[in-house]
Design an enzyme around this catalytic site. Structure first.
Site, PDB file in Angstrom:
ATOM      1  N   TYR A 112       0.722  -1.142   0.024  1.00 42.74           N
ATOM      2  CA  TYR A 112      -0.036   0.061  -0.126  1.00 42.74           C
ATOM      3  C   TYR A 112       0.959   1.213   0.304  1.00 42.74           C
ATOM      4  CZ  TYR A 112      -4.346  -2.291   1.076  1.00 42.74           C
ATOM      5  OH  TYR A 112      -5.422  -3.107   1.197  1.00 42.74           O
ATOM      6  N   TYR A 151      -0.577  -9.966   0.736  1.00 45.53           N
ATOM      7  CA  TYR A 151       0.365  -9.420   1.437  1.00 45.53           C
ATOM      8  C   TYR A 151       0.249 -10.016   2.645  1.00 45.53           C
ATOM      9  CZ  TYR A 151      -3.502  -6.236   2.725  1.00 45.53           C
ATOM     10  OH  TYR A 151      -4.698  -5.601   3.278  1.00 45.53           O
ATOM     11  N   ARG A 161      -3.269 -11.598   3.466  1.00 47.57           N
ATOM     12  CA  ARG A 161      -4.465 -11.316   2.854  1.00 47.57           C
ATOM     13  C   ARG A 161      -4.421 -11.685   1.606  1.00 47.57           C
ATOM     14  NH1 ARG A 161      -8.064  -8.182   4.126  1.00 47.57           N
ATOM     15  NH2 ARG A 161      -9.275 -10.116   3.677  1.00 47.57           N
ATOM     16  N   HIS A 164      -7.064  -8.291  -2.916  1.00 42.78           N
ATOM     17  CA  HIS A 164      -8.574  -7.877  -2.678  1.00 42.78           C
ATOM     18  C   HIS A 164      -8.393  -6.559  -2.945  1.00 42.78           C
ATOM     19  CE1 HIS A 164      -6.090  -7.194   1.303  1.00 42.78           C
ATOM     20  NE2 HIS A 164      -7.078  -6.134   1.304  1.00 42.78           N
ATOM     21  N   HIS A 166     -10.577  -3.049  -1.553  1.00 42.62           N
ATOM     22  CA  HIS A 166     -11.586  -2.523  -0.636  1.00 42.62           C
ATOM     23  C   HIS A 166     -12.393  -1.512  -1.445  1.00 42.62           C
ATOM     24  CE1 HIS A 166      -9.251  -3.704   2.914  1.00 42.62           C
ATOM     25  NE2 HIS A 166      -8.098  -3.259   2.234  1.00 42.62           N
TER      26      HIS A 166
HETATM   27 FE   LIG Z   1      -6.243  -4.553   2.503  1.00 41.92          FE
END
Ligand SMILES: [Fe+2]
Length: 246
Positions: A112, A151, A161, A164, A166
């Site tokens: 991110y 990640y 995770r 995906h 959000h």
């Molecule tokens: Fe996330």
């Protein structure tokens, strides 16, 4: 097909079995933040109902193209190019027009762009990872992006995770906000994820998995994934900020 005003009438009752319990120790932070007492229902306050609303004129041309909306002129984000599309639907399956749909995600390496992000994967200088759009009169939305990477996160010894995206959906007031996550068809990491495992109903999980949609793919450019978001009712999408049902 033109979208029409929804009928008025009683709501369908919610299916509480679809939603995960608030306390799921396999997802560690729920131990401290799950409610310890019975829930109380509150009516919306005046400021929530009449408060500021989003101005639809504020969107920019590339807000729904994450491949270029953070990139230097003439450059683009690294990763598998994909189109994500679908409809925002009410409990009767009708499209909801004028809904603000926002999305944010990690880059193709699972990183991110956030000051608290610590994962080893490299930042992509041409990828910001956020975008938004407004549903059309049939409730449709779409955006272009790169497929996010999986990640790791600090929970168990080796928890990851799955890839995906959000999503946040606003209605016509800021009090009407729903938040969820979209996963990708065929990803084996989905079924290993401690957050996904908090959802007791497999059908509810499958509603969060976007199927590959080659009918909407753009030849020689990008593949497509289809993700419909159902706001209420028996087929409601699971929303992280309304675990009790919405
Ligand atoms: Fe996330």
């Amino acid at each position: 097909m033109k979208n029409t005003m929804p009928e008025t009438g009683g709501f369908f009752s919610r299916d509480r079995n679809q939603h995960p319990p608030a306390l799921t120790p396999g997802y560690k932070t729920t131990v401290l933040r799950s409610p310890q007492r019975a829930l109380i229902a509150l009516d919306g306050t005046r400021s929530e109902i009449t408060g500021p609303v989003f101005g639809h004129g504020l969107l920019n041309e590339f807000d729904n193209d994450l491949i270029v909306n953070y990139a230097k002129p003439g450059e683009s984000a690294i990763g598998q190019r994909i189109l994500v599309h679908g409809r925002v639907l009410d409990e009767r399956g009708r499209g909801v027009d004028g809904a603000l749909v926002e999305f944010w995600q990690a880059n193709a390496g699972g990183r991110y762009r956030h000051k608290k992000e610590t994962y080893l994967a490299a930042l992509d200088p041409n990828f910001g990872g956020v975008g938004r759009t407004i549903t059309d009169e049939d409730g449709r939305y779409q955006f272009k992006t790169v497929k996010p990477g999986a990640y790791p996160w600090p929970n168990g010894v080796n928890d990851w995770r799955p890839a995906h995206i959000h999503f946040s959906v606003f209605g016509h007031g800021f009090a009407q906000r729903l938040i969820t996550q979209m996963y990708f068809e065929g990803d084996p990491m989905i079924w290993l994820c401690p957050i996904v495992k908090t959802i007791p109903d497999e059908a509810a999980i499958r509603q969060l998995i976007a199927p590959l949609d080659m009918n909407q793919a753009i030849p020689m450019d990008m593949r497509a994934y289809k993700f419909d978001i159902v706001l209420r009712g028996r087929r409601s999408t699971l929303f992280a900020n309304r675990m009790e049902g919405n």
